[in-house]
Each structure stands twice: as structure tokens, then as C-alpha cells.
Design a protein around this motif. Sequence first.
Motif, PDB file in Angstrom:
ATOM      1  N   GLY A   1       0.796  -1.220   0.000  1.00  0.00           N
ATOM      2  CA  GLY A   1       0.000   0.000   0.000  1.00  0.00           C
ATOM      3  C   GLY A   1       0.828   1.269   0.000  1.00  0.00           C
ATOM      4  O   GLY A   1       0.291   2.364   0.138  1.00  0.00           O
ATOM      5  N   THR A   2       2.147   1.131  -0.160  1.00  0.00           N
ATOM      6  CA  THR A   2       3.019   2.316  -0.224  1.00  0.00           C
ATOM      7  C   THR A   2       3.638   2.412  -1.616  1.00  0.00           C
ATOM      8  O   THR A   2       3.732   1.419  -2.351  1.00  0.00           O
ATOM      9  N   ILE A   3       4.078   3.614  -1.972  1.00  0.00           N
ATOM     10  CA  ILE A   3       4.775   3.807  -3.251  1.00  0.00           C
ATOM     11  C   ILE A   3       6.052   2.975  -3.269  1.00  0.00           C
ATOM     12  O   ILE A   3       6.404   2.359  -4.283  1.00  0.00           O
ATOM     13  N   ALA A   4       6.735   2.911  -2.128  1.00  0.00           N
ATOM     14  CA  ALA A   4       7.998   2.180  -2.045  1.00  0.00           C
ATOM     15  C   ALA A   4       7.816   0.694  -2.336  1.00  0.00           C
ATOM     16  O   ALA A   4       8.752   0.036  -2.827  1.00  0.00           O
TER      17      ALA A   4
ATOM     18  N   LEU B   1       3.856  -1.040 -24.231  1.00  0.00           N
ATOM     19  CA  LEU B   1       3.547   0.212 -23.541  1.00  0.00           C
ATOM     20  C   LEU B   1       2.403   0.044 -22.542  1.00  0.00           C
ATOM     21  O   LEU B   1       2.425   0.656 -21.463  1.00  0.00           O
ATOM     22  N   GLN B   2       1.430  -0.778 -22.888  1.00  0.00           N
ATOM     23  CA  GLN B   2       0.322  -1.033 -21.953  1.00  0.00           C
ATOM     24  C   GLN B   2       0.830  -1.698 -20.677  1.00  0.00           C
ATOM     25  O   GLN B   2       0.395  -1.357 -19.571  1.00  0.00           O
ATOM     26  N   GLU B   3       1.761  -2.648 -20.826  1.00  0.00           N
ATOM     27  CA  GLU B   3       2.320  -3.336 -19.656  1.00  0.00           C
ATOM     28  C   GLU B   3       3.086  -2.355 -18.769  1.00  0.00           C
ATOM     29  O   GLU B   3       2.964  -2.399 -17.539  1.00  0.00           O
ATOM     30  N   ALA B   4       3.884  -1.480 -19.377  1.00  0.00           N
ATOM     31  CA  ALA B   4       4.641  -0.484 -18.611  1.00  0.00           C
ATOM     32  C   ALA B   4       3.683   0.493 -17.929  1.00  0.00           C
ATOM     33  O   ALA B   4       3.883   0.863 -16.758  1.00  0.00           O
ATOM     34  N   TYR B   5       2.667   0.896 -18.650  1.00  0.00           N
ATOM     35  CA  TYR B   5       1.663   1.833 -18.110  1.00  0.00           C
ATOM     36  C   TYR B   5       0.982   1.223 -16.885  1.00  0.00           C
ATOM     37  O   TYR B   5       0.836   1.880 -15.844  1.00  0.00           O
ATOM     38  N   ALA B   6       0.579  -0.052 -16.995  1.00  0.00           N
ATOM     39  CA  ALA B   6      -0.096  -0.729 -15.881  1.00  0.00           C
ATOM     40  C   ALA B   6       0.845  -0.865 -14.685  1.00  0.00           C
ATOM     41  O   ALA B   6       0.434  -0.721 -13.528  1.00  0.00           O
ATOM     42  N   ASN B   7       2.112  -1.139 -14.952  1.00  0.00           N
ATOM     43  CA  ASN B   7       3.106  -1.272 -13.887  1.00  0.00           C
ATOM     44  C   ASN B   7       3.246   0.032 -13.104  1.00  0.00           C
ATOM     45  O   ASN B   7       3.184   0.055 -11.874  1.00  0.00           O
ATOM     46  N   LEU B   8       3.424   1.140 -13.811  1.00  0.00           N
ATOM     47  CA  LEU B   8       3.657   2.438 -13.170  1.00  0.00           C
ATOM     48  C   LEU B   8       2.384   3.017 -12.554  1.00  0.00           C
ATOM     49  O   LEU B   8       2.439   3.759 -11.571  1.00  0.00           O
ATOM     50  N   GLU B   9       1.260   2.665 -13.116  1.00  0.00           N
ATOM     51  CA  GLU B   9      -0.018   3.186 -12.605  1.00  0.00           C
ATOM     52  C   GLU B   9      -0.240   2.763 -11.157  1.00  0.00           C
ATOM     53  O   GLU B   9      -0.807   3.511 -10.352  1.00  0.00           O
ATOM     54  N   LYS B  10       0.263   1.563 -10.796  1.00  0.00           N
ATOM     55  CA  LYS B  10       0.061   1.037  -9.440  1.00  0.00           C
ATOM     56  C   LYS B  10       0.654   1.955  -8.379  1.00  0.00           C
ATOM     57  O   LYS B  10       0.103   2.089  -7.287  1.00  0.00           O
ATOM     58  N   SER B  11       1.793   2.572  -8.687  1.00  0.00           N
ATOM     59  CA  SER B  11       2.420   3.460  -7.701  1.00  0.00           C
ATOM     60  C   SER B  11       1.942   4.904  -7.855  1.00  0.00           C
ATOM     61  O   SER B  11       1.793   5.620  -6.858  1.00  0.00           O
TER      62      SER B  11
ATOM     63  N   THR C   1       7.380   7.864  -7.790  1.00  0.00           N
ATOM     64  CA  THR C   1       6.206   7.135  -8.285  1.00  0.00           C
ATOM     65  C   THR C   1       6.509   6.358  -9.561  1.00  0.00           C
ATOM     66  O   THR C   1       5.819   5.392  -9.878  1.00  0.00           O
ATOM     67  N   VAL C   2       7.542   6.769 -10.300  1.00  0.00           N
ATOM     68  CA  VAL C   2       7.895   6.063 -11.543  1.00  0.00           C
ATOM     69  C   VAL C   2       9.281   5.428 -11.442  1.00  0.00           C
ATOM     70  O   VAL C   2       9.828   4.956 -12.437  1.00  0.00           O
ATOM     71  N   THR C   3       9.853   5.416 -10.255  1.00  0.00           N
ATOM     72  CA  THR C   3      11.186   4.843 -10.061  1.00  0.00           C
ATOM     73  C   THR C   3      11.088   3.341  -9.832  1.00  0.00           C
ATOM     74  O   THR C   3      10.232   2.868  -9.084  1.00  0.00           O
ATOM     75  N   ARG C   4      11.991   2.594 -10.484  1.00  0.00           N
ATOM     76  CA  ARG C   4      12.058   1.153 -10.299  1.00  0.00           C
ATOM     77  C   ARG C   4      13.513   0.732 -10.119  1.00  0.00           C
ATOM     78  O   ARG C   4      14.424   1.291 -10.716  1.00  0.00           O
ATOM     79  N   PHE C   5      13.700  -0.286  -9.262  1.00  0.00           N
ATOM     80  CA  PHE C   5      15.024  -0.837  -8.971  1.00  0.00           C
ATOM     81  C   PHE C   5      15.026  -2.307  -9.365  1.00  0.00           C
ATOM     82  O   PHE C   5      14.276  -3.107  -8.809  1.00  0.00           O
ATOM     83  N   TYR C   6      15.851  -2.657 -10.361  1.00  0.00           N
ATOM     84  CA  TYR C   6      15.866  -3.999 -10.932  1.00  0.00           C
ATOM     85  C   TYR C   6      17.120  -4.743 -10.486  1.00  0.00           C
ATOM     86  O   TYR C   6      18.245  -4.291 -10.738  1.00  0.00           O
TER      87      TYR C   6
END
Length: 719
Positions: free
Chosen positions: A255-258, A365-375, A480-485
Amino acid sequence: MIKTLNFNGTFFTYLNKKNNYSTEMIGCMERTVQKLLDTETTLDRPGMLLGKIQSGKTRTFLGVMSLAYDNGYDVVIILTKGTKALAQQTLERLKSEFGDLNEGDYIQIFDIMVVPSLTRYERNQKLAFVVKKEIRNMERLHQAFFETYPDLLDKKILIIDDEADFASIGFTSKKDEEPEIKKIAGKIDEFRQNVEGCSFLQVTATPYSLYLQPEDIIVDSEVFKPIKPVFTELVPIHDKYIGGEYYFQKSEEEGTIAYHLFEEVPEDELAVLKKQDRRVFKIEECLFSNKIKSLRDAIVNFIVGGCIRRMQDRQEGSAVRKYSFIIHTEQGKAAHEWQESIIDAIVKKLTEESRDDSPLFHRLLQEAYANLEKSIELSPLMMPGLNEIIAEAKKVLDEEHIMITKVNSEKDVNELLDASGQLKLRTPLNIFIGGQILDRGITIGNLIGFYYGRRPKTFQQDTVLQHSRMYGARPIEDLTVTRFYTTSSIYSVMQRIHEFDSALREAFEKGSHDNGVVFIQKDVSSQIIPCSPNKILLSDTTTLRPKTRLLPVGFKVRAKSHVQKPVAAIDAIINKYCTETTNTPEPFLMDISDVVDIIQHVGTTFEEGHSWNQKAFIASLEYLASLSGNETLRGKVWTIVRRDRDISREKKDGRLENSPDSYQEKGLATELATDIPAIVLLKQNGTAAGWSGTPFYWPVLVAPQKMQTVVFANHLFAD
């Protein structure tokens, strides 16, 4: 000795007006300079300024420097890590900070390698020298002070050792040899020994080669004393700072952005990125091959995330910023070239698919959009519509807004750095592929993606932390759009290192860095004994702090024929203490020997290949149960049994379940674990998704509230 510092001098007044230092920051600067003036700082007892990665340490020591100039110091020598990039970044930062004073002949600022012939007029001004921690720079420093301008030795000198743990105090361990002091350390020591009355300040975010070095370092029959700070000042952390706590603690909270930061990379993918092998991966299949799925997702997420943030900037009327992404998996230049080829192919083929308006382009692009939308939906920010993002991404690709840059020793550093000494962001979206130059010190602006895969045989605390370029001042909008892989194993190591870092830092903050953390191991007879800190392999530690929870995660349960007998044995041990047959019996005290037997039985129910360190778990149990001063409690463990549980192996979002105990059970265990530990034994039915269909026990250990922080050396638990 100066009793009251002068805060109205030319230098501090200028920098304070320019930077508007906070009250906390000024207090830190004041205490540091006062202690430098009042305390003798020698080669083995320096002062230390302790910050966090990317937390504003440079800003702080420049303030210290300005206050020092106004209070009797004439020369400041800044030792930087031995890279051109960091030395130039430091030099540019100095010239920028002291700009008008430099122009007005109040101060002269030089790279030690390009010092012109200095007149007495110039030598009578305040002086600043940037010196890389490498042999030629140190030789030039010696030449300037001991040969060319010996009158400089009569001035009051302050040495500031930036990234102090890197070379100045570190030591290297060669196979089958004693640790030997790095040559550069000897050069720095020699300079300090030959300059009377100079002060020495170390600036670092990772003081572990200080903390964990041997008591004496012997090289060629010469003993180098360990360097221990005579005082430690903590750099105030600003409210926008994002560090290990956010990445490795907050990220566990749903439930957090992190929570959405971490994206797991399969181990096999890193091997693909090391070198070209068409038997495994064909580059022309880069948009659909599963062999590089995480990297492809990372690049597309970066493009979509960058587009979202730039659209949000425009909507808010803000300056539209440029964004960056780092891939850091290997040191070798050949690997960097291969990775550049792959990323270039991804971008080019994505551009082709964009122009064709293909289903593949829309799906990615839809997959990336859905991923980032969650945060993003967890923030108050506007989320552009999918069609708007697709249109923006097409423009970005078509107009070549994406730049891919290798960052290594072949590159002309001046080409890569901007006027402030940071890596240039030349286009709206910048992808940097790097090796050692990204290790520490270099600042990379607006970082919203980090693909990390460095796998040294032994993770060094300072190195791994300094690789964390995603730390620093990060606005929540970017997060909100940061990801760590990274891989789950590397993430786990970084998590343990963060725990260790936090424990040591807490000891420093309490002013108890000589005895604030207990280092222990098991000897050959399984007795818990003190452990020399320098023997600790930092990636293989268990850090126990008050209320710490330890539990196995990510394991698989064996088939019914292998599990029934150990589960029956656990039931029998529990029945000796608790005859209640309900699913929530009252907590009870159990002898540590029986708890250990239970944990050993639990271990036999797991399939091989899991990452749970059962020996460390048992050692932790035994140690924690021995701490109580109450004889009736010593050697006991509070035990909470819960039956008829149906927790799945994975959460709904696909992540491994790491919290099988309920909120109430966590609270009860923490409440009970005052002087001795508590253990929650959750009997799972095994019928939920991901299990083998047979009951098993899932243990959760909770450390007592009243305990000193402890670091276990797991690798010393060998039989």
C-alpha cells in the motif's frame, strides 16, 4: 584554542548567504570546526564527518571549509577518490561555491596536477588543492609543499579526506597473505607525519573500513596503527533524502509507493548480459525474447515513466526535466559494449514498431503503463491517459529523445560531465551503462531507473552501498515512476547490508562506536563467542536489533512422505507444554533445547535450494535466550502456536510471502519478547497455492526489546 568561532567572516558569510544553511547544518559545521581547533587530530585519530550516501556531505564539508578559513586555517587539501570524474566534479564544485571569492582573489583553487607557478601574492590568499588519491597526485603534493613552496608548511592546514574509507585507510586482502596497507595510504600517512599542526577530517557515508579494520596492520615489518576517529559529527539528513530505509524497509509495506520499487531480475538474465552467445539469445529477438525480459521491461518502463513525468511537469507549468537510467552489472568493457548493443537494438526496434503502430508496441507500452499506474495512483499526481502516453512515447522514439552512453575509462571525462561536474543529461531520456566510474561520488540527476547486477564473490559493505546511486534527494513525484531492478539474491544481500549499516550508524549516533555493537560467532564446540569485526563477511551476516523478526521466505515444502514425520515430532514437542487443541492456544514458555529441536525438524521439511540460513536462525535463538538477567527466564523462549493456517507461498502480486503472522500475532510476540525472544509457530495446512498439499510449520522469531544490537558472522557457523 579559539573559544568562540567567528561566524561573520568573509567565507562563511558568503556561503551561508548563497546556500541558506539550516540551523542543524550550521550546528554540525560549528561543532566540527570547534573540535578540529580544540582537538589534536593525528594520523590514527582523525575527526570524522559521517553522512549518508548522496545526503549532502560535500555541501556540509564545504561549509566546514568556509568556517575553517574564517577561523585561522589557510590551506585546505581535499583528497578525492582516484577518478578523473570525481576530482573534476570536486574542482568544479569548489569553483562554483567560492566563485566570487575566487574571482576577487580571496582564494585560489587548484587541481594539484595543474598548479601554475604561484607568486607570494597568491600564496598569501586562502588556498584549496584537489588531490586524487593516487600516487602521482600524492607525489605532486609532496613536491609542492616540501620542495617548491616550503613556506606553505608554516600555514595552518586542514586535510579533508572525501570518501575516507576508499584508499586512505583501507587495506587489501591478498589470498594467503596478511592484509597489506594500500600504497596510497602510506603516501597520505607520510604527508601527515611531515606536516606539523595540521588537522585531519574524514568525510564518509560508509565508515566500515574504519570500524572493521584489524587492530594493527603490518607491512614489511612496519606497523600501521588502525585509524579510529577522535570525534564523529553526523551530517543532518534533509527531509527529501531517500536511502536504504526507503528501498529496503518501506518497500516491504504493502500500500506504499515504495512497495513497487523492486522488480526481480532472473539470475540467468545477468549471464546473458555478460557476453554475446547466439545459442542463448539472438539480439534481433530483443523485443520478445524471455532471456532479457527484465531489461526490456526496464527500458520500456523508463521511457513511459520519463514521458509521464515530463507530461506532469508541463501540466504543472514547471521546468520540463530530463531523466536518467543506469545499468550496472559488470566491470568489463566488453560487457558494456554488448549491453549497449542490446539496449540500442531495443530502442531501434521499438521505434520501428512505433512507426508501424504494431500490436507488439501497444502491448509493451500497456504493460509499462499498468506497472507504473500502481504506484502513481497512490500519490495525488495526475496520471495521463494511455493514448496520451503512447503518442508521447512515439514522439520520443521518432525524434531520438533517448541517448545511450557507456561510462568507462575509454570515454573523455570532460565530454561526459557538465559544468557542475555531474554526468550530462543531453537528451530528455538518458541511459548510462557503467562500471567502476559509477561506483561512488559521481552525481547523476533525476535517476528513475537502476538495473543492478554486480555480483562480487564477497560483497564489500562500502562498495555495495556506494553503488546505490539511487540514494539521495528524490522528490516523491519521481519515486512514483522509479524502479530498482536486481536479482532476489542481490536484493537480499543489500537488505542485510542495510540492516548492518543501520545498526552501526545507530551505534555512532549514540556515541558508542567502540562498544555499541556486539560481534559474535560460534566456535568449534558450538559455543557463542566474541568475533573480531574485521573477520565478518558483510554479505553473510545476521543483524539482530530489538524487535527484529527472522523467518524463512521463499522456501518450498517437500512431498508428504518427507514431511509427515518431522511435523508429528514438532506436534509432540508442543504437546509437552500445551495440551490445548484449539487453533489459538495461550502463549507458553518453552526450553531453548526444545525450540532448537523444532527448528531442526522444520529444516527437514523444506526442499533443498532455499536461502534460509537455519544455522544462523538457531544461533540467534540460542544467543537471545541466554540474555535475560532473570534466571527463571534464561534459556526459555515465549512460544505462540497457531494452527489451521492457509497462507499462500506468494502474494497476489506475485511476490514471495514474507509476513505469514497476522498483525495481532506480531503485536503479541513483540509484547511478550521483553527480556527473552518469542517464536510464533504457524501450522499451515499446506493446501494454499504454492505448497505441496501437506501440513508444515512456518516459524517466526522475534528478538527481545531489551537487548544490545548484535551482528552474527554467519559464515563462521560451519560444522
